[in-house]
Design a protein around this motif. Sequence first.
Motif: not given
Length: 70
Positions: A17-24, A29-32, A34-39
């Motif tokens: 996975f780290p070869r294709f995406a950066d966990y941080s 992105s998840i922290q940014r 909106p709450a409705a999107y997380l739900v």
Amino acid sequence: MSAVTVAVLVAVFVGAFPRFADYSQAWASIQRMPAAYLVALVGAAVVNLAAGAWQLQAVLPGSGESVPSR
């Protein structure tokens, strides 16, 4: 869970996975979001898990039945 399963999961999440995406970057992105999107994201994950269970019960004989007591 067998040791082989754990080894494969570790290899995928640490090696592949780290070869294709950066966990941080993904976490930022998840922290940014909106709450409705997380739900909506959590709701979609639950629906995905529920729908997958029906498919597994259809292809695996006896998986939808309870285990008989001895």
